[in-house]
Design a protein around this motif. Structure first.
Motif, PDB file in Angstrom:
ATOM      1  N   PRO A  27       0.822  -1.361  -0.180  1.00 59.24           N
ATOM      2  CA  PRO A  27      -0.021   0.066   0.015  1.00 59.24           C
ATOM      3  C   PRO A  27       0.651   1.240  -0.135  1.00 59.24           C
ATOM      4  O   PRO A  27       0.258   2.143  -0.346  1.00 59.24           O
ATOM      5  N   TRP A  28       1.972   1.150   0.420  1.00 55.88           N
ATOM      6  CA  TRP A  28       3.029   2.268   0.417  1.00 55.88           C
ATOM      7  C   TRP A  28       3.096   2.730  -0.823  1.00 55.88           C
ATOM      8  O   TRP A  28       3.816   3.885  -1.325  1.00 55.88           O
ATOM      9  N   PHE A  29       3.210   2.046  -1.989  1.00 58.99           N
ATOM     10  CA  PHE A  29       3.228   2.236  -3.336  1.00 58.99           C
ATOM     11  C   PHE A  29       2.198   3.227  -4.110  1.00 58.99           C
ATOM     12  O   PHE A  29       2.505   3.869  -4.878  1.00 58.99           O
TER      13      PHE A  29
ATOM     14  N   GLY B 214       9.596   4.226   0.069  1.00 59.23           N
ATOM     15  CA  GLY B 214      10.433   5.247   1.182  1.00 59.23           C
ATOM     16  C   GLY B 214      10.080   6.751   0.656  1.00 59.23           C
ATOM     17  O   GLY B 214      10.097   7.520   1.818  1.00 59.23           O
ATOM     18  N   PHE B 215       9.759   6.960  -0.490  1.00 60.70           N
ATOM     19  CA  PHE B 215       9.352   8.319  -0.603  1.00 60.70           C
ATOM     20  C   PHE B 215       7.849   8.970   0.085  1.00 60.70           C
ATOM     21  O   PHE B 215       7.703   9.818   0.607  1.00 60.70           O
ATOM     22  N   THR B 216       7.048   7.843  -0.279  1.00 57.60           N
ATOM     23  CA  THR B 216       6.046   7.984   0.679  1.00 57.60           C
ATOM     24  C   THR B 216       5.913   8.092   2.137  1.00 57.60           C
ATOM     25  O   THR B 216       5.046   8.818   2.437  1.00 57.60           O
ATOM     26  N   LYS B 217       6.737   7.369   2.844  1.00 53.76           N
ATOM     27  CA  LYS B 217       6.768   7.547   4.258  1.00 53.76           C
ATOM     28  C   LYS B 217       7.521   9.153   4.347  1.00 53.76           C
ATOM     29  O   LYS B 217       7.184   9.563   5.421  1.00 53.76           O
ATOM     30  N   VAL B 218       8.449   9.583   3.750  1.00 53.30           N
ATOM     31  CA  VAL B 218       9.025  11.010   3.852  1.00 53.30           C
ATOM     32  C   VAL B 218       8.104  11.807   3.775  1.00 53.30           C
ATOM     33  O   VAL B 218       7.787  12.804   4.482  1.00 53.30           O
ATOM     34  N   TRP B 219       7.150  11.727   2.568  1.00 52.96           N
ATOM     35  CA  TRP B 219       5.948  12.626   2.189  1.00 52.96           C
ATOM     36  C   TRP B 219       5.045  12.574   3.506  1.00 52.96           C
ATOM     37  O   TRP B 219       4.434  13.829   3.744  1.00 52.96           O
ATOM     38  N   PHE B 220       4.646  11.445   4.029  1.00 54.19           N
ATOM     39  CA  PHE B 220       3.641  11.455   4.921  1.00 54.19           C
ATOM     40  C   PHE B 220       4.163  12.014   6.265  1.00 54.19           C
ATOM     41  O   PHE B 220       3.474  12.686   6.932  1.00 54.19           O
ATOM     42  N   ALA B 221       5.204  11.862   6.601  1.00 53.04           N
ATOM     43  CA  ALA B 221       6.013  12.621   7.606  1.00 53.04           C
ATOM     44  C   ALA B 221       5.943  14.044   7.638  1.00 53.04           C
ATOM     45  O   ALA B 221       5.751  14.653   8.508  1.00 53.04           O
TER      46      ALA B 221
ATOM     47  N   VAL C   4      -2.885   0.591  -3.998  1.00 48.21           N
ATOM     48  CA  VAL C   4      -2.111  -0.664  -4.210  1.00 48.21           C
ATOM     49  C   VAL C   4      -2.499  -1.314  -2.821  1.00 48.21           C
ATOM     50  O   VAL C   4      -1.624  -1.681  -1.905  1.00 48.21           O
ATOM     51  N   ALA C   5      -3.555  -1.726  -2.758  1.00 48.33           N
ATOM     52  CA  ALA C   5      -4.188  -2.304  -1.372  1.00 48.33           C
ATOM     53  C   ALA C   5      -3.853  -3.925  -1.355  1.00 48.33           C
ATOM     54  O   ALA C   5      -4.072  -4.518  -0.267  1.00 48.33           O
ATOM     55  N   HIS C   6      -3.404  -4.652  -2.480  1.00 46.47           N
ATOM     56  CA  HIS C   6      -3.442  -5.788  -2.355  1.00 46.47           C
ATOM     57  C   HIS C   6      -1.759  -6.349  -2.961  1.00 46.47           C
ATOM     58  O   HIS C   6      -1.243  -5.536  -3.347  1.00 46.47           O
ATOM     59  N   LYS C   7      -1.404  -7.606  -2.452  1.00 46.66           N
ATOM     60  CA  LYS C   7      -0.145  -7.849  -2.769  1.00 46.66           C
ATOM     61  C   LYS C   7       0.134  -8.650  -4.176  1.00 46.66           C
ATOM     62  O   LYS C   7       1.121  -8.083  -4.656  1.00 46.66           O
ATOM     63  N   TYR C   8      -0.886  -9.025  -4.786  1.00 52.16           N
ATOM     64  CA  TYR C   8      -0.498  -9.367  -6.280  1.00 52.16           C
ATOM     65  C   TYR C   8      -1.570  -9.023  -7.154  1.00 52.16           C
ATOM     66  O   TYR C   8      -2.885  -9.028  -6.730  1.00 52.16           O
ATOM     67  N   TYR C   9      -1.411  -8.749  -8.210  1.00 51.87           N
ATOM     68  CA  TYR C   9      -2.060  -8.256  -9.336  1.00 51.87           C
ATOM     69  C   TYR C   9      -1.769  -9.370 -10.782  1.00 51.87           C
ATOM     70  O   TYR C   9      -0.886  -9.554 -11.042  1.00 51.87           O
ATOM     71  N   LEU C  10      -3.015  -9.343 -11.459  1.00 55.48           N
ATOM     72  CA  LEU C  10      -2.770 -10.362 -12.748  1.00 55.48           C
ATOM     73  C   LEU C  10      -3.751  -9.408 -13.627  1.00 55.48           C
ATOM     74  O   LEU C  10      -4.754  -9.117 -13.494  1.00 55.48           O
TER      75      LEU C  10
END
Length: 522
Positions: free
Chosen positions: A86-88, A210-217, A171-177
């Motif tokens: 989901p961080w994506f 990583g960018f998502t975490k910096v942005w959220f912070a 991107v709430a799920h682990k795998y997509y097809l």
């Protein structure tokens, strides 16, 4: 020391912020499905448990008498031994077709390819696939062939443009097809004259965790900062016996729009499948852009000494009106694409000539209008500076303490106007750069991602600018009487006076207001 530490911290965040996005290349696997009505009953997986029966190329399909309608191009997301997160935040896919030249199956001019596409997800490698979306889409092929179309050139590939394929806002799920079919119907002319397709390749782009975490912070830290200064600012205004003036109202509205874009609602996207977050983010940013552009016009206009009636929003309708209309048009444009993608992630406004020309026109016109707006803002700032410079001629006749008092206020005011101009320039540059490219600058041994450094840098600049405005323009409750005006005003008290160019005293306009507005006296 604290200020230097803060600068170092912000600088390090800008330089160490990870790249905002990552691109991953996928090559589809050709699966065989010979059942009737297969596209409604079965998902074909290229690898993993229950993987499909595969063919290497279409020559094998011909030798085994497998029809084109029975071939499915399957793409598993992500690659083996990886998981999506989901961080994506989002996934954007573009498509590239490998089309070979063949004399008896040439690519027609302005050919269109019909795609029968399906998207599914699962959170465990052994779970069943759950459908997210299914659609039949058309894409126009734009290809060139660099060699003469002769027998000797058979097998060489066309050079084709990338095609927009899919965009999903979570991107709430682990795998997509992804399953892609190219249905052929010669009677209806479906997928006829599209050349010999050898492979389908996809490029997936998603936001880095990583960018998502910096942005959220950043959002989490800045939200209470702006909210606290906004409450303090409005409280100072409500303590006055008069009604707020236009500039004070507009600064407060700018603080509200900044708080609106700051609130880190994106945290909820980590636990919820909210596909509308991209559209919601665009709306929030659009509101802030409209408010910021309108504020700069009013901010400069309220400090111009002319004969126009100020302190009323109606006096700025010629400037603010086009900004509102342009913002509304951009909102409609965004709804026409990302609004539709909430139901059909395979839809794109760029798939038709009209849509492409319209989208390009929007971007070009928006860039031109922003540049013209900046030039007009520069002219307004020049007018304000010229008017204030004319009033400075009266300073030598004042007492030393009073002269120092005015000189300090005027210096701070001019400095703020230059900061305003710089902020406007960076905002215009950021908009244009973010629309045109996603490259990187090389600075010494440090690679700075343009959209990473720019995105965090411009966002931090907006917050600091709004914070400074509300701090400097908060009404002062210090009442300088006639004894101070006649020379008893000390240097220290003059230096402590906040920069206020609107009516901020209970009993009337401040000295700087008299100096910079129509009420100024020579």
């Amino acid at each position: 020391m604290l200020r230097n530490g803060t600068k170092c911290l912000v600088f390090n965040i800008f330089l160490s912020a990870p790249s905002p996005t990552t691109a991953v290349a996928y090559t589809s696997v050709k699966c065989i499905d010979v059942r009737k009505n297969h596209h409604k009953t079965k998902w074909l997986t290229p690898w993993g448990p229950n993987y499909c029966e595969k063919i290497k190329d279409f020559n094998e399909a011909v030798s085994r008498q497998i029809e084109a309608n029975d071939i499915v191009f399957a793409v598993h997301i992500p690659l083996p031994n990886k998981e999506m997160s989901p961080w994506f935040q989002f996934m954007l896919f573009i498509m590239q077709l490998d089309i070979a030249f063949k004399m008896d199956n040439d690519l027609k001019e302005n050919a269109e390819i019909t795609l029968d596409v399906s998207l599914a997800y699962r959170d465990d490698m052994f779970d069943d696939w759950e459908e997210i979306a299914h659609a039949i889409e058309l894409r126009k092929l734009k290809c060139t062939f660099g060699s003469p179309k002769t027998l000797e050139s058979e097998g060489r590939h066309y050079d084709c443009d990338f095609l927009p394929f899919m965009e999903i806002g979570s991107v709430a799920h682990k795998y997509y097809l992804i399953n892609i079919r190219l249905p052929v119907n010669e009677r209806k002319g479906i997928n006829v004259g599209i050349g010999e397709i050898k492979d389908i390749r996809l490029v997936g782009i998603h936001q880095n965790g990583g960018f998502t975490k910096v942005w959220f912070a950043m959002k989490t830290f800045l939200t209470p900062s702006i909210l606290i200064i906004m409450v303090w600012y409005w409280r100072r205004i409500t303590l006055m016996t008069r009604a707020p003036v236009l500039l004070e109202k507009v600064i407060f509205a700018l603080g509200i729009s900044m708080t609106f874009i700051n609130i880190p609602v994106e945290w909820f996207s980590i636990g919820f499948d909210w596909t509308w977050m991209l559209l919601f983010g665009d709306i929030r940013q659009g509101i802030f852009y409209a408010m910021l552009l309108s504020f700069w016009i009013i901010f400069c206009g309220e400090h111009m000494m002319d004969q126009n009636e100020r302190n009323h929003l109606s006096g700025y309708w010629k400037q603010v009106g086009p900004i509102a209309v342009g913002s509304f048009c951009l909102f409609i444009f965004d709804m026409c694409e990302r609004g539709v993608q909430l139901k059909n992630p395979f839809y794109s406004i760029w798939t038709t000539e009209v849509g492409t020309e319209l989208a390009m026109a929007f971007i070009i016109v928006a860039g031109i209008c922003l540049c013209l707006y900046f030039l007009f803002l520069c002219f307004m700032v020049f007018q304000v500076f010229r008017n204030i410079s004319g009033k400075q001629s009266s300073l030598p006749a004042m007492s030393k303490a009073r002269r120092l008092h005015y000189e300090g206020l005027i210096f701070r005011f001019k400095f703020l106007m230059l900061i305003t101009l710089a902020c406007a320039a960076m905002t215009v540059i950021f908009f244009i750069v973010s629309q045109v490219t996603e490259g990187h600058w090389k600075w010494g041994d440090i690679t700075i991602q343009v959209n990473s450094a720019f995105f965090t840098g411009i966002y931090g600049m907006w917050n600091l600018y709004v914070f400074a405005l509300m701090f400097l323009y908060a009404p002062s409750h210090k009442n300088y009487g006639e004894d101070q005006s006649n020379g008893d005003l000390g240097v220290n008290s003059g230096e402590e006076l906040q920069l206020t160019t609107t009516i901020t005293h209970v009993d009337g306009p401040t000295e700087v207001y008299k100096l910079t507005r129509k009420e100024a006296q020579e």
